[in-house]
Scaffold this motif. Structure first.
Motif, PDB file in Angstrom:
ATOM      1  N   GLU A  50      35.632  43.097  26.893  1.00 15.33           N
ATOM      2  CA  GLU A  50      36.623  42.648  27.849  1.00 15.33           C
ATOM      3  C   GLU A  50      37.092  43.766  28.769  1.00 15.33           C
ATOM      4  OE1 GLU A  50      40.712  41.423  26.596  1.00 15.33           O
ATOM      5  OE2 GLU A  50      39.881  39.436  27.014  1.00 15.33           O
ATOM      6  N   TRP A  51      37.202  43.467  30.056  1.00 15.85           N
ATOM      7  CA  TRP A  51      37.742  44.386  31.057  1.00 15.85           C
ATOM      8  C   TRP A  51      39.109  43.885  31.499  1.00 15.85           C
ATOM      9  CZ3 TRP A  51      35.793  48.935  32.952  1.00 15.85           C
ATOM     10  CH2 TRP A  51      34.457  49.243  32.660  1.00 15.85           C
ATOM     11  N   LEU A  52      40.004  44.819  31.777  1.00 14.83           N
ATOM     12  CA  LEU A  52      41.305  44.485  32.361  1.00 14.83           C
ATOM     13  C   LEU A  52      41.245  44.888  33.829  1.00 14.83           C
ATOM     14  CD1 LEU A  52      44.289  43.645  32.194  1.00 14.83           C
ATOM     15  CD2 LEU A  52      44.825  46.012  31.575  1.00 14.83           C
ATOM     16  N   ASP A  53      41.274  43.883  34.701  1.00 13.70           N
ATOM     17  CA  ASP A  53      41.262  44.139  36.150  1.00 13.70           C
ATOM     18  C   ASP A  53      42.713  44.365  36.582  1.00 13.70           C
ATOM     19  OD1 ASP A  53      40.876  44.261  38.836  1.00 13.70           O
ATOM     20  OD2 ASP A  53      39.724  42.400  38.994  1.00 13.70           O
ATOM     21  N   ILE A  54      43.082  45.613  36.695  1.00 12.84           N
ATOM     22  CA  ILE A  54      44.493  45.972  36.838  1.00 12.84           C
ATOM     23  C   ILE A  54      45.106  45.452  38.133  1.00 12.84           C
ATOM     24  CG2 ILE A  54      46.102  47.932  37.032  1.00 12.84           C
ATOM     25  CD1 ILE A  54      44.215  49.459  35.156  1.00 12.84           C
TER      26      ILE A  54
ATOM     27  N   SER B 264      41.543  42.912  41.956  1.00 14.09           N
ATOM     28  CA  SER B 264      40.622  42.979  43.089  1.00 14.09           C
ATOM     29  C   SER B 264      39.298  43.628  42.728  1.00 14.09           C
ATOM     30  CB  SER B 264      41.258  43.795  44.221  1.00 14.09           C
ATOM     31  OG  SER B 264      41.434  45.136  43.818  1.00 14.09           O
ATOM     32  N   GLY B 265      39.167  44.107  41.488  1.00 11.20           N
ATOM     33  CA  GLY B 265      37.967  44.830  41.088  1.00 11.20           C
ATOM     34  C   GLY B 265      37.990  46.292  41.484  1.00 11.20           C
ATOM     35  N   ALA B 266      39.037  46.713  42.178  1.00 10.39           N
ATOM     36  CA  ALA B 266      39.099  48.103  42.632  1.00 10.39           C
ATOM     37  C   ALA B 266      39.442  49.061  41.507  1.00 10.39           C
ATOM     38  CB  ALA B 266      40.129  48.246  43.757  1.00 10.39           C
ATOM     39  N   LEU B 267      40.073  48.556  40.429  1.00  7.77           N
ATOM     40  CA  LEU B 267      40.463  49.412  39.311  1.00  7.77           C
ATOM     41  C   LEU B 267      40.419  48.581  38.032  1.00  7.77           C
ATOM     42  CD1 LEU B 267      41.565  52.138  38.272  1.00  7.77           C
ATOM     43  CD2 LEU B 267      43.871  51.294  38.765  1.00  7.77           C
ATOM     44  N   ARG B 268      39.483  48.933  37.127  1.00 12.81           N
ATOM     45  CA  ARG B 268      39.319  48.171  35.890  1.00 12.81           C
ATOM     46  C   ARG B 268      39.363  49.118  34.689  1.00 12.81           C
ATOM     47  NH1 ARG B 268      34.481  44.265  35.509  1.00 12.81           N
ATOM     48  NH2 ARG B 268      33.309  46.233  35.432  1.00 12.81           N
ATOM     49  N   LYS B 269      39.804  48.574  33.554  1.00 11.36           N
ATOM     50  CA  LYS B 269      39.910  49.351  32.318  1.00 11.36           C
ATOM     51  C   LYS B 269      39.350  48.535  31.157  1.00 11.36           C
ATOM     52  CE  LYS B 269      43.591  50.642  29.057  1.00 11.36           C
ATOM     53  NZ  LYS B 269      43.494  49.465  28.193  1.00 11.36           N
TER      54      LYS B 269
END
Length: 438
Positions: free
Chosen positions: A73-77, A80-85
């Motif tokens: 799982e990714w957290l799209d902060i 917008s997809g510009a910053l994911r964790k």
């Protein structure tokens, strides 16, 4: 400093319109953005740059939490997809807050997994942009002990600049402009938030050195606004206006740090064309060191830019006295003296034209009136000849009779007008004469 403006997708994220986001992740993301974007952080590249967050990879059609091909799982902060964790190893401790001191270890990769640099150990302050701005947002969502993978656009990593990392015995690694990068970040420890008066002078000097160095790096790539931010964060510790936060002891090393940081800030403000702030920063330097050549020279340049050559010469003269061997200052001083001389000569020439133009006009009117009076006096019946009458009629309106004049102007008006005009002309002539005698 102004707050960061947010894109519509960021606003949607904070307002809860992204209904697909898991509730706990929503709260985490909201707190992170309120702490980071809602704090006193400066704009990245001006307000217009922030409007493009949601457009960097097209419209966001996914929830803040999304799955990759492996099912992780990714957290799209920002949504917008510009910053994911993505969490690689879960932590067991608490989470840092804005202003917390943390120790991290990180690696930097290209998106093809090429190692750019690392491992790098660093102790930083959350929200101060000590390394990259992506960390300021991501770390607030991490637990102590957590290992996470972070993907971000160049804007949140290297400010959309080409980054070259030299490798000993290997080819240089080049991070292309506008490319995405990946960080592997391990949040090793959260430290208590440092308080003024409870830290050593050695700690203050190390902290200021770190932030001033970061400001210099940002200045070098042209990010002057963020550079000012880093210099300000350094000065909060080294030269705070709050009496409760002032250093108890100001050593020569502290003064040197204060002077260099204020001078660097003045230079950054000049690049931003914020001249009032430039002068204020220079004044802070001159308060500590009245003969500081850099501050004197930069103050002079500000006044030169506003064509205030006299004020510029004052600062350049002081700089020249402080450092007579400085050829740049000497040359600039000569140039400003020449500019001031030319400026004064142009002003004198303008006043001369004003005076000569007024005198010629008065003389012309006097000659015309005298000619008409002479022609009238020479005629047998006391009136002008036909030629003189025609000439008189083309040069001036036919005068009214005394009775008509008194009716239209009222008693004493004619005399008042004549006396008032004469006084005005005399006053102007005196002012011009005084100026020309300077």
């Amino acid at each position: 400093m102004d707050q960061v403006s947010m894109s519509q997708e960021e606003i949607d994220f904070l307002s809860g319109k992204k209904t697909e986001v898991a509730e706990d992740e929503m709260e985490e993301g909201k707190k992170a953005l309120e702490d980071v974007l809602g704090s006193a952080m400066p704009a990245l590249e001006g307000e217009e740059a922030n409007e493009d967050v949601g457009a960097e990879q097209g419209s966001s059609e996914t929830a803040a939490a999304e799955d990759d091909e492996s099912g992780e799982e990714w957290l799209d902060i920002l949504g917008s997809g510009a910053l994911r964790k993505k969490v690689l190893t879960a932590g067991a401790g608490g989470k840092p807050e804005h202003g917390s001191r943390v120790t991290i270890r990180y690696h930097t990769f290209l998106m093809d997994d090429t190692l750019v640099e690392g491992p790098i150990d660093a102790t930083i302050t959350c929200g101060d942009c000590d390394i990259v701005q992506a960390f300021d947002m991501v770390l607030l969502l991490m637990e102590e002990g957590e290992l996470a993978l972070v993907e971000t656009t160049s804007r949140f990593a290297f400010k959309d600049q080409v980054r070259t990392v030299k490798k000993e015995g290997q080819d240089d690694i080049v991070v292309p402009k506008d490319s995405k990068v990946r960080f592997e970040v391990h949040l090793q420890k959260i430290h208590p938030t440092p308080q003024h008066g409870a830290v050593t002078l050695e700690w203050v000097m190390e902290e200021c050195t770190l932030k001033r160095k970061r400001g210099n790096e940002l200045f070098a790539i042209g990010d002057y606004g963020q550079a000012v931010w880093s210099y300000k964060k350094a000065l909060e510790w080294i030269d705070n206006d709050d009496p409760a936060k002032k250093l108890p002891t100001v050593t020569p090393e502290v003064k040197e740090m204060q002077i260099s940081t204020w001078n660097n800030m003045a230079q950054a403000y000049m690049k931003l064309t914020q001249y009032k702030e430039t002068i204020e920063a220079c004044e802070r330097v001159l308060k500590i060191d009245p003969d500081n050549v850099k501050a004197l020279y930069r103050s002079a340049k500000v006044y030169t830019g506003h064509a205030n050559f006299a004020e510029s010469i004052k600062f350049l003269t002081r700089a020249n006295v402080a450092d007579p061997s400085n050829k740049t200052v000497s040359s600039e001083l000569q140039t400003m003296r020449a500019h001031l001389k030319n400026q004064q000569e142009r002003e004198r020439a303008m006043y001369r034209r004003m005076v000569s133009g007024g005198s010629s006009s008065s003389a012309s009117q006097t000659t015309s009136t005298a000619s008409a009076a002479s022609a009238a006096a020479d005629s047998p019946d006391g009136t002008a000849s036909s030629t003189a009458s025609a000439q008189s009629s083309t040069t001036a309106p036919e005068p009214q009779s005394p009775s008509a004049s008194s009716k239209s102007r009222g008693p004493g008006m004619t005399t008042a007008v004549l006396y008032g005009g004469a006084a005005a002309i005399a006053s102007l002539a005196i002012g011009v004469a005084v100026y020309l005698l300077k």
